[in-house]
Design an enzyme around this catalytic site. Sequence first.
Site: not given
Length: 494
Positions: A23, A202
């Site tokens: 990420d 998430e």
Amino acid sequence: MIDYREKYRPQFHFSPPSKWMNDPNGMVYFDGEYHLFYQHHPDGTTWGPMHWGHAISKDLIHWEHRGIALKPDRNGVIFSGSAVVDRDDTSGLFSGKPGLVAIFTHADNDPETNRSRQRQSLAYSLDKGRTWTMYEGNPVLCNEQIPDFRDPKVFWHEAKQRWVMVLAAGDRVQFYASANLKEWSFESEFGAAEGSHDGVWECPDLIELPVDDRVDRTKWVLIVSIGDHPQFKEGSRTQYFVGDFDGSAFVNDAAPDTILWLDHGRDNYAGVTWSDVHGEDNGKLFIGWMSNWKYANLTPTVSWRSAMTLPRVLRLKSGSSGIRLTQMPVSELSRLRGQTQSWSETAIRPGGNMLEDASGDRFEIECEIDMGAAREVGLKLRKSEREETVVCYDAAEGTLSVDRRNSGEHDFHEAFACKHGASCVLDGGRLKLRLFVDNSSIEVFANGGEVVLTNLIFPDLSSTGLELYAIGGDAKLVSLTLHPLNSIYSAVGV
Ligand code: FRU
């Protein structure tokens, strides 16, 4: 030494100098610099104990790698999170001056119960992000009853004059508020019965954007990524909700079962926006991780693994089915353009290929096609006798698809070779595409970014052919421009 020449190494996308990345984290603009941190495992090319890697850019395209910003400590490893400019020193960490605060998840196991836990912590920088100090009062927000409790995204809420945190908490998001970034109070939660729950929630983000570029009308967009689940072939994906936020609670405009996908490709995950960007792009600059948890650990690269999507500008556009997010790559990319070739006002005939003499390995294409009598129109890219990646429009179904079944290496995971698409309504029978092809990716933006498909591909370096085709009747090419794109590493001799 960083191997920028490695096969599949993107030449105009952000990738880590070496080892594993997932990420994007802590994206913030401060003092003329864009910061990009990222989930990083510096000792391996697969996911492992997480650190934050760091890079700085002045134009979102060329990046200076700064090594590791945050590393695991007594509170655990460093999961995803955000960063903000604490302009008025609300935290008291900066002696009255502005400074940078990172808010992230510390993940570890409770030494007493050995249960895994995720707690929110702070780190701060007094030198424009060059070095970071862990806040001694860490962690600042805990709830050990919720095992998936992570990925804080923090922003300053102007109307309420306080910080807001949006946090993923299992199958929902929670909102917290704070005056000083150190003490947080629970405000509300959203989503247990809304949108897609095909995987754990998430990496949320919450941004306020103008509708149709109007200054007097805004809406809030809640972005939520959902993790991979073995039952769903799509793997990890990102959805969004459009609604209102009063500083405490988010209210969805759409019915709870409406699902809006941010990207219809397979490889745009965990994306969030840059904080503290001023002027016109405020709240609009987005980047995602260009991979998918289904196969992220298996992609066929050697010294590094994973890249980011192109940085994009988010907008809201109203239409007959409601207000929708659009995305287009940042304009700075046009600086990489080389010698442009153009075609226009020509029939696209079944069996022909007007791009036969053209070729490209990394490039941008802008084109407008009138579907005419064609049943299908498409572009074949990174083509050779054995390989091709196909972007095609099916007139009867009204769908735009990417077919990567023969795009190149794909046997590292059975779900990788696929054709997938999205409904795409044409304006006056015309398909408008802008697409970007790099050494291991293709990003397609249709109708001004209303439909986006981001996908990894792993073609051979020698697959550089191009084809424009029509099936079932003549279509008309209104215009097509092909821009070769220079490498962002050209200064180091690539
Ligand atoms: C999303 C994610 C986050 C987590 C991080 C760990 O891809 O699972 O929820 O913080 O990756 O690397």
